[in-house]
Design a protein around this motif. Sequence first.
Motif, PDB file in Angstrom:
ATOM      1  N   ARG A 147       3.293   5.856   2.357  1.00  0.00           N
ATOM      2  CA  ARG A 147       2.060   5.309   1.760  1.00  0.00           C
ATOM      3  C   ARG A 147       1.431   4.247   2.652  1.00  0.00           C
ATOM      4  O   ARG A 147       0.211   4.134   2.706  1.00  0.00           O
ATOM      5  N   LEU A 148       2.270   3.478   3.354  1.00  0.00           N
ATOM      6  CA  LEU A 148       1.713   2.480   4.289  1.00  0.00           C
ATOM      7  C   LEU A 148       0.849   3.182   5.347  1.00  0.00           C
ATOM      8  O   LEU A 148      -0.250   2.731   5.672  1.00  0.00           O
ATOM      9  N   ILE A 149       1.361   4.300   5.866  1.00  0.00           N
ATOM     10  CA  ILE A 149       0.608   5.029   6.899  1.00  0.00           C
ATOM     11  C   ILE A 149      -0.684   5.589   6.293  1.00  0.00           C
ATOM     12  O   ILE A 149      -1.756   5.490   6.893  1.00  0.00           O
ATOM     13  N   GLN A 150      -0.586   6.138   5.081  1.00  0.00           N
ATOM     14  CA  GLN A 150      -1.792   6.678   4.432  1.00  0.00           C
ATOM     15  C   GLN A 150      -2.880   5.615   4.285  1.00  0.00           C
ATOM     16  O   GLN A 150      -4.058   5.866   4.480  1.00  0.00           O
ATOM     17  N   VAL A 151      -2.435   4.398   3.911  1.00  0.00           N
ATOM     18  CA  VAL A 151      -3.394   3.354   3.556  1.00  0.00           C
ATOM     19  C   VAL A 151      -3.837   2.546   4.784  1.00  0.00           C
ATOM     20  O   VAL A 151      -5.017   2.265   4.958  1.00  0.00           O
ATOM     21  N   ARG A 152      -2.863   2.207   5.655  1.00  0.00           N
ATOM     22  CA  ARG A 152      -3.190   1.252   6.720  1.00  0.00           C
ATOM     23  C   ARG A 152      -3.293   1.883   8.117  1.00  0.00           C
ATOM     24  O   ARG A 152      -3.907   1.310   9.007  1.00  0.00           O
TER      25      ARG A 152
END
Length: 448
Positions: A147-152
């Motif tokens: 999710r970090l990669i998806q968002v940031r």
Amino acid sequence: MNEPTFHHALKILEEVCTGCVHCTVVCPTEALRVRNGKAILNENRCIDCGECMNVCPVNAIIVEQNDIAEIFPYKARVALVSSIFIGQFPRHYQTRKIYSGMLEQGFTHVHESEHGAGILIEQINQYIAQNSQNKPIISSFCPAIVRLIQVRFPSLVENIMLLKAPLDLAALAFKKELIEKGYKEEEIGIFYVTPCAAKIAAIKSPVGEEKSVINGVVNMNELYNKVYSTLKKEQYSSCIIPEKEQLKSEEMGWSLTGGEAAYIQGRCLSIDGLNNVIEFLEGIENGKITNFDFIEVRACDQSCAGGILTVANRFLTRERLDERIAKYHHDKSEGKIFDNKTIENHGRYIRDHISINSIEPRSMLKLDDNMEAALKKMSRIKKILSYLPGIDCAACGSPTCRTLAEDVVQGTAHTSDCIFIQTSLNVPPNEEIRAETIWGKDRFRKLL
Ligand code: SF4
Ligand code: SF4
């Protein structure tokens, strides 16, 4: 801007929150704000990493809890538990005793969630060879990182490995096994004993899948306390010897730092801890870090041994698991190891169901669906930023000056929320109402 919302396992207890902004400052995706004296969460940005919960000085952030009684409507009640759980008990408790302590809580079966890792090793190596255009391939094991990669880091979404984690593979295999033994699908409840909020969120709203095969979650700290109490009192209603499905050594260490990368061919690296991961991903994104084949990335320090729902010291957990791995090699040389038949029997089925669908970016920088409107907002942000002091004190309730500027153009804050702007403009008394919208009325009443 109508992005779907996702399930989040972290909850803010409004009545406990004092609006101190500690959580807003540590959040890696700037998902929190303080308004009216309370922290509020932007659910589309939150990755359930739990950094906010770790720093909250008044314990106003908690992980949602399913009642363990939810297992009882099922006839086959499977506890799927990470080897990390076993590693947290004092070393004189044998794995078999810990399993028995779990059965005493009402489970009918106990299996460790790393059982699918053996097959995954072979599949990851094939995946890397077939997807050389997306190197480095980034592990999909830790849902907080996905999710970090998806968002940031939306430009790195294509690098995320589209293969399931061992947890899902083990759940698939054990469910199939039970169906073959005569249980109906609706009679089987698979409950994951989770070390973190991110796994709860991933099970309740999976990325790259429609629905998880896992039926529910039990928080690891809650189950640990119940099992430990049973072990200490030696309160076994019967002498249950659980079915022995021993993990292989490569599976036992899979949830620890280095557990994956050690078995993957090519140039690999393991990185744990959110700040380290962010620094490394920034290096990949801006082209300063190149030529890696595979990156194992985990949000927690010492990977799942440091999950927010674990109980024991993460370094001691690691030490105990390393001992367990060494003992496996010793037992193997004496021919004592039990075979892991369930996974081997269902190898073809697991391989056929190992892929997940593509993962979409969820950029937190998206200001508007309309490009022209987004560009206008961007130029307004720059203008507002030029007035703000740039010291990122978070007293405005937004974590940084830049996020305050973004909030202003999105209509959720006001430039005069900045305390320095208020002072320099010599804001008249009736404007103090702005401060109340950040900190709440009660905070100022206390000062009178
Ligand atoms: S869980 Fe992580 S991403 Fe979500 S609000 Fe807390 S710190 Fe931010
Ligand atoms: S490292 Fe493990 S415990 Fe920590 S967030 Fe990732 S999956 Fe959860």
